[in-house]
Design an enzyme around this catalytic site. Structure first.
Site, PDB file in Angstrom:
ATOM      1  N   ASN A 164       0.713  -1.289  -0.119  1.00  0.00           N
ATOM      2  CA  ASN A 164      -0.103   0.009   0.064  1.00  0.00           C
ATOM      3  C   ASN A 164       0.834   1.165   0.147  1.00  0.00           C
ATOM      4  O   ASN A 164       0.553   2.296   0.610  1.00  0.00           O
ATOM      5  CB  ASN A 164      -0.911   0.002   1.109  1.00  0.00           C
ATOM      6  CG  ASN A 164      -2.182  -0.974   1.082  1.00  0.00           C
ATOM      7  OD1 ASN A 164      -2.231  -1.877  -0.074  1.00  0.00           O
ATOM      8  ND2 ASN A 164      -2.973  -0.826   1.800  1.00  0.00           N
ATOM      9  N   ARG A 303      -2.839 -13.525  -1.878  1.00  0.00           N
ATOM     10  CA  ARG A 303      -3.964 -14.027  -1.072  1.00  0.00           C
ATOM     11  C   ARG A 303      -4.839 -15.106  -1.881  1.00  0.00           C
ATOM     12  O   ARG A 303      -4.515 -15.523  -2.841  1.00  0.00           O
ATOM     13  CB  ARG A 303      -4.951 -12.828  -0.914  1.00  0.00           C
ATOM     14  CG  ARG A 303      -4.322 -11.755   0.219  1.00  0.00           C
ATOM     15  CD  ARG A 303      -5.146 -10.522   0.402  1.00  0.00           C
ATOM     16  NE  ARG A 303      -4.941  -9.671  -1.008  1.00  0.00           N
ATOM     17  CZ  ARG A 303      -5.401  -8.586  -1.212  1.00  0.00           C
ATOM     18  NH1 ARG A 303      -5.992  -8.037  -0.067  1.00  0.00           N
ATOM     19  NH2 ARG A 303      -5.222  -7.895  -2.212  1.00  0.00           N
TER      20      ARG A 303
END
Length: 431
Positions: A164, A303
């Site tokens: 991020n 993920r």
């Protein structure tokens, strides 16, 4: 009979739209390092020791802060850190009380290793003594004990990360504060900046890549991470450090010569990693994956819903980074040409990715004759066709087969390569 039925069920083929199941990315371990050629053992084992030592040191600092405390402060308020850190504002802003307050908060959340966590409100209050360096950062939906995103330690998660845009955004801001405060009052910003540069240098793999999280915490966090531009942003910052100048509103002129030399070598090593990880399919260079194994360099899953596949958005950023290099080598030119050709061959015309979370039936790919170009988030390395992942780790060839929660909650199609191809047309003329 019951056993036979169960066996037949287990052997039954998956639904036609389910083309596979994601496997977890392997952690970087000493056992894996020992499978490499002997000459590579030393650098990688030293890297692992540095990570382990730093993790212990980080936790020891927190333990010392909390010694004697009867009540631990609550976790920091969640926020998207990069959005709370204003970059490239007018020069006067960085002399303001608001800018200095943001700086104080940034300094307070810098980890002992020198990096920062993600999802913090840098415009909010400074970190309290004994307060965590990171928020919860836990998966919003957990899919069981074998969830790829399950934290190894829920109380120590993303403590130092490039995810991020974390760490690199803080470094850019501190460089702007250094320019605004050239005297003694700015020394604290410069000292923090140099600690952050040390973080990037220490976190870099021997082969030039960067993990998502450092010190390492296992799983896909240990992979070479192109997601959120972790590798390219880090290489860009180190390139600026190596130049050691005041560039626009950011000051790098204070960086010692020895640090500049280390930064230059690290940026060069990062470029070699970028070129080495570009995926070959059918004997041809294509683009990059979201994550690559640090040892084999092969694409790996992230993920549960992020398969090991070619990634259009991340690859567009890598291509733009390569086009920004001065005097590109023949290898860089070849890499950029191959990526541009791949984007042209895999663009989707005549469709839009429409709808939103509240749209009846959810988001979907809609025919629109004049629309395009559009690219899927992921493409199969074997077929070159779009693929999509769900929280149960299944991989699909039809986005409409995903659960509504995942179909609505992820950017399965995007236009990131459009800008890269525009720049490519100009860049190619200069070559």
């Amino acid at each position: 009979m019951r056993a036979l039925i169960l066996c037949l069920v287990a052997l039954a083929p998956l639904h036609a739209s389910v083309i596979g199941v994601s496997k977890p990315a392997e952690s970087l371990t000493a056992a894996r390092v020992m499978t490499l050629p002997v000459v590579q053992h030393g650098p990688w084992l030293a890297y692992l020791k540095r990570s382990e030592d730093q993790m212990r040191a980080d936790k020891a600092v927190m333990a010392a802060e909390r010694a004697g405390m009867t009540e631990i402060p609550p976790l920091p308020k969640p926020h998207f850190s990069a959005r709370s850190i204003p970059l490239h504002r007018e020069a006067a802003f960085y002399k303001s009380d608001e800018a200095r307050h943001i700086s104080e908060t940034i300094l307070s959340f810098q980890t002992p290793a020198g990096g920062w966590s993600k999802n913090l409100d840098m415009g909010g209050p400074a970190r309290l003594r004994g307060q965590s360096y990171a928020g919860a950062n836990l998966a919003p939906v957990e899919s069981g004990p074998d969830d790829f995103d399950k934290a190894a330690d829920e109380n120590w998660h993303y403590v130092g990360t490039l995810d991020n845009d974390a760490t690199n955004t803080e470094l850019h801001y501190l460089a702007e504060m250094s320019a605004a405060w050239p005297g003694q009052e700015g020394d604290v910003y410069r000292a923090s900046f140099l600690r952050g540069v040390d973080y990037l240098l220490h976190a870099q793999f021997p082969n030039g890549g960067w993990p998502q999280v450092w010190p390492l915490e296992g799983g896909y966090h240990d992979a070479i991470t192109f997601n959120d531009d972790a590798v390219t942003e880090s290489a860009e910052v180190l390139t600026l450090v190596a130049e050691g100048k005041q560039l626009g509103d950011e000051d790098y002129s204070f960086v010692p010569a020895a640090v500049r030399a280390r930064a230059k070598a690290a940026a060069a090593k990062a470029l070699q990693c970028i070129l080495a990880t570009q995926v070959r399919a059918g004997g041809k260079l294509t683009v990059w994956a979201q994550q690559h194994d640090p040892l084999t360099l092969k694409p790996v899953s992230g993920r549960n819903f992020e398969p090991a596949a070619l990634s259009a958005g991340e690859s567009a950023s890598v291509m733009e980074y390569l086009m920004g290099l001065p005097k590109p080598s023949p290898e860089v030119v070849r890499s950029v040409d191959a990526a541009a050709a791949w984007f042209e061959a895999h663009k989707i015309m005549g469709y839009t990715w429409s709808g939103g979370r509240s749209t009846p039936g959810g988001r979907k790919l809609t025919a629109s004759p004049d629309a395009g170009p559009l690219w899927a988030r992921y493409y199969s390395m074997e077929t070159g066709k779009p693929v999509f992942g769900d929280r149960d780790k299944t991989i699909h060839d039809d986005v409409m087969e995903l659960s509504l929660e995942r179909r609505n909650g992820y950017g399965w199609y995007g236009t990131e390569p459009v800008e890269a191809l525009k720049r490519y047309a100009e860049w190619k003329q200069k070559q």
